[in-house]
Design an enzyme around this catalytic site. Structure first.
Site, PDB file in Angstrom:
ATOM      1  N   GLN A 315     -33.909 -39.768  10.602  1.00  0.00           N
ATOM      2  CA  GLN A 315     -34.508 -39.397  11.872  1.00  0.00           C
ATOM      3  C   GLN A 315     -33.555 -39.750  13.013  1.00  0.00           C
ATOM      4  O   GLN A 315     -32.931 -40.813  13.017  1.00  0.00           O
ATOM      5  CB  GLN A 315     -35.842 -40.117  12.076  1.00  0.00           C
ATOM      6  N   TYR A 342     -41.923 -34.433  -0.465  1.00  0.00           N
ATOM      7  CA  TYR A 342     -40.846 -34.213   0.511  1.00  0.00           C
ATOM      8  C   TYR A 342     -40.344 -35.578   1.022  1.00  0.00           C
ATOM      9  O   TYR A 342     -40.176 -35.799   2.214  1.00  0.00           O
ATOM     10  CB  TYR A 342     -41.313 -33.362   1.691  1.00  0.00           C
ATOM     11  N   GLU A 365     -38.667 -35.554  -4.293  1.00  0.00           N
ATOM     12  CA  GLU A 365     -37.665 -35.010  -3.362  1.00  0.00           C
ATOM     13  C   GLU A 365     -36.738 -34.045  -4.101  1.00  0.00           C
ATOM     14  O   GLU A 365     -36.308 -34.316  -5.231  1.00  0.00           O
ATOM     15  CB  GLU A 365     -36.852 -36.146  -2.744  1.00  0.00           C
ATOM     16  N   ASP A 413     -44.442 -34.688   4.235  1.00  0.00           N
ATOM     17  CA  ASP A 413     -43.556 -34.622   5.400  1.00  0.00           C
ATOM     18  C   ASP A 413     -42.616 -33.443   5.193  1.00  0.00           C
ATOM     19  O   ASP A 413     -41.426 -33.619   4.940  1.00  0.00           O
ATOM     20  CB  ASP A 413     -42.786 -35.939   5.546  1.00  0.00           C
ATOM     21  N   CYS A 486     -42.998 -31.797  11.985  1.00  0.00           N
ATOM     22  CA  CYS A 486     -42.077 -31.616  13.104  1.00  0.00           C
ATOM     23  C   CYS A 486     -42.135 -30.178  13.626  1.00  0.00           C
ATOM     24  O   CYS A 486     -41.433 -29.840  14.572  1.00  0.00           O
ATOM     25  CB  CYS A 486     -40.647 -31.961  12.690  1.00  0.00           C
TER      26      CYS A 486
END
Length: 547
Positions: A315, A342, A365, A413, A486
């Site tokens: 991030q 994720y 992932e 996410d 996001c």
């Protein structure tokens, strides 16, 4: 209104503090002024007034709640919190594509729409955390173009491949701007050729700057301002043995000599090289080399130490991300079995495992390069954690039911485009009414029947941290869904799909100002699915009413 007869005129309230009333007269009618809060302010929206106009269209949640009328955000609840300017005040604004607005950085343009949406869906405690408004960016990927005499290090102008030099970026942490300045000097002094996209020539294509504030030798309140930078140079060659390798070595030595631990100002944490010769727009190639400084870039996230390789996603706004993690952890019941889809390098999953005493945490992932970062971070977890943690290299959209089954909490996410349709479908079908059908097709029950090798490999943990023995039961299904987004438009679509299926109800929502100066906003939404006991009670109540 004049004062009663015989009393002196009312005192005028100060603009900075409330006037103190005397015992002999009623206090003046003033507005409550909150004391200045810390830099990361949580702004709680006030309850809406009684509905006087038709509410915005909404989908029916599992439990109907009264509709609300949207009201403008009261300026005092945000502006009173500010001890710094809410104006961008950047010399690059208008040319650089990084920021889209320069006023009211504490109120992204999309904020009112977000507040209206959640109010319309019955969320009464929506909050917004504005975060730091300048010098917040701790990770930046910058293009390198121009000439050795006049190198351009910055972002593309909107809609073009023209690089805008941004040496005084207001969003960048000061250490990143200082490292960019040092790199620019090195390019000029050593005659390094910036990349030419049209010709495919040149030596330095891009640079990634990643900040770490992890330094236990200095006070906590000094760590952010004294952050060090990990520099990753994207070199236009196949590897370190190519013809221009000598120039790469010279540039690295220059940066380390003038910004390393033995320089007058210790600025650089470490230096990496990435080798890329592709003609596509992909920034990084597959080959990485660690060349100077510490190999691991540590940072403290959500109460745990996390190591991120330069190839792993991180991030950009680490302070606001930490605020989100602390908020998220409160929604995970202690002793939960968690699946983190994720998951990247497992930052969220590891934080939840350490802080909520979970029985198990599975991280899923697709990027195999995140495995090394996860392993390194997991090695610092306490030995007596009492939680089994695994990391699986696979696509979450393939067999999502397998990952949901046996978990009481699911965390998603996804990228900006939102959840894959197969994941949404699996989440919709965990409604209690369809549980029997799912038991018949239990993925855990049919493990032995699976023959596809890639599926079998995905089910096996690529990384296994076993602190306890935990039996996963196929009877367990997610009761809590935590969605981090996001991409606001994709979240709205996914949210409506989840609610309309009546499998989930939206209970809580929070927003975070991850990218001040843009119309982007980070969402943390909590969905709940009723327990079997709760649904049986509702059925009994309906039968009684029918009688």
């Amino acid at each position: 209104m004049p004062p009663p007869a015989g009393l002196p005129p009312w005192p005028t309230p100060s603009t900075t503090r409330l006037a103190t009333p005397t015992p002999t007269r009623p206090p003046p009618r003033t507005t409550h002024v909150r004391p200045p809060p810390p830099p990361y302010t949580r702004v709680r929206l006030p309850p809406p007034p009684p509905a006087t106009t038709p509410p915005p269209p909404r989908l029916e949640p599992a439990t109907p709640k009264p509709a609300a009328v949207s009201t403008p955000l009261p300026p005092a609840t945000i502006s009173a919190a500010s001890s710094s300017s809410t104006c961008l005040d950047c010399v690059h604004f208008g040319k650089c594509s990084g920021c889209t607005h320069e006023l009211d950085l504490d109120k992204p343009p999309v904020l009112q729409e977000v507040a209206n949406f959640f109010r319309g869906h019955g969320v009464g405690d929506f909050t917004f955390s504005r975060g730091r408004l300048s010098q917040w960016r701790c990770r930046a990927k910058l293009a390198v173009r121009g000439t050795p005499e006049n190198p351009l290090i910055g972002l593309y102008q909107e809609g073009t491949h023209v690089v805008i030099d941004i040496p005084e970026c207001r969003a960048h942490h000061p250490s990143i701007n200082a490292a960019v300045k040092l790199l620019r000097q090195g390019i000029t002094e050593l005659s390094i050729q910036p990349f030419d996209e049209d010709a495919g020539t040149g030596e330095l294509r891009y640079v990634q700057m990643a900040l770490t504030t992890y330094n236990t030798s200095i006070p906590v309140d000094k760590r952010y301002e004294q952050g060090k930078v990990q520099v990753s140079l994207v070199w236009n060659s196949r590897d370190e043995r190519s013809q221009n390798a000598e120039k790469l070595t010279s540039l690295i030595e220059y940066l380390w000599r003038n910004g390393g631990p033995k320089s007058s100002v210790h600025l650089i944490h470490s230096i990496w090289a990435n080798f890329q010769t592709s003609t596509s727009n992909i920034i990084f190639g597959h080959k990485w080399r660690h060349l100077k400084g510490e190999r691991d870039l540590w940072e403290r996230y959500g109460g745990v130490d996390i190591s991120l390789d330069p190839c792993s996603f991180g991030q950009a706004n680490t302070l606001s991300f930490n605020s989100l993690l602390h908020k998220l952890n409160k929604y995970v019941p202690r002793g939960s079995t968690v699946v983190d889809l994720y998951s990247g390098a497992g930052v969220i999953g590891l934080s939840v495992a350490a802080s909520r005493k979970c029985r198990s945490v599975k991280c899923v992932e697709i990027n195999k390069q995140s495995k090394m970062s996860f392993e390194t971070s997991a090695s610092r977890l306490p030995a007596n954690l009492g939680c089994t943690i695994t990391w699986h290299h696979t696509d979450a959209s393939v067999e999502p039911v397998h990952w949901l089954e046996g978990s009481s909490v699911v965390i998603v996410d996804p990228p900006r485009k939102g959840l894959h349709p197969s994941v949404i479908s699996a989440l919709q079908k965990v409604a209690l009414s369809e549980r029997k059908a799912y038991k018949a097709k239990s993925s855990l029950a049919k493990v032995k029947d699976e023959k596809r090798p890639w599926i079998l490999r995905a089910r096996e943990a690529a990384v296994h941290v076993d602190n306890t023995t935990t039996e996963e039961g196929s009877e367990t299904w997610p009761e809590t869904l935590i969605y981090i987004s996001c991409g606001w438009e994709s979240f709205k679509k996914d949210c409506k799909s989840l609610i309309s299926s009546k499998a989930w109800q939206l209970e809580n929502a929070h927003a975070f100002n991850f990218f001040p100066g843009t119309d982007s906003i980070e969402i943390l939404a909590i969905f709940k699915r009723e327990s079997e006991a709760g649904q049986k009670k509702k059925k009994k109540a309906k039968k009684k009413k029918a009688k």
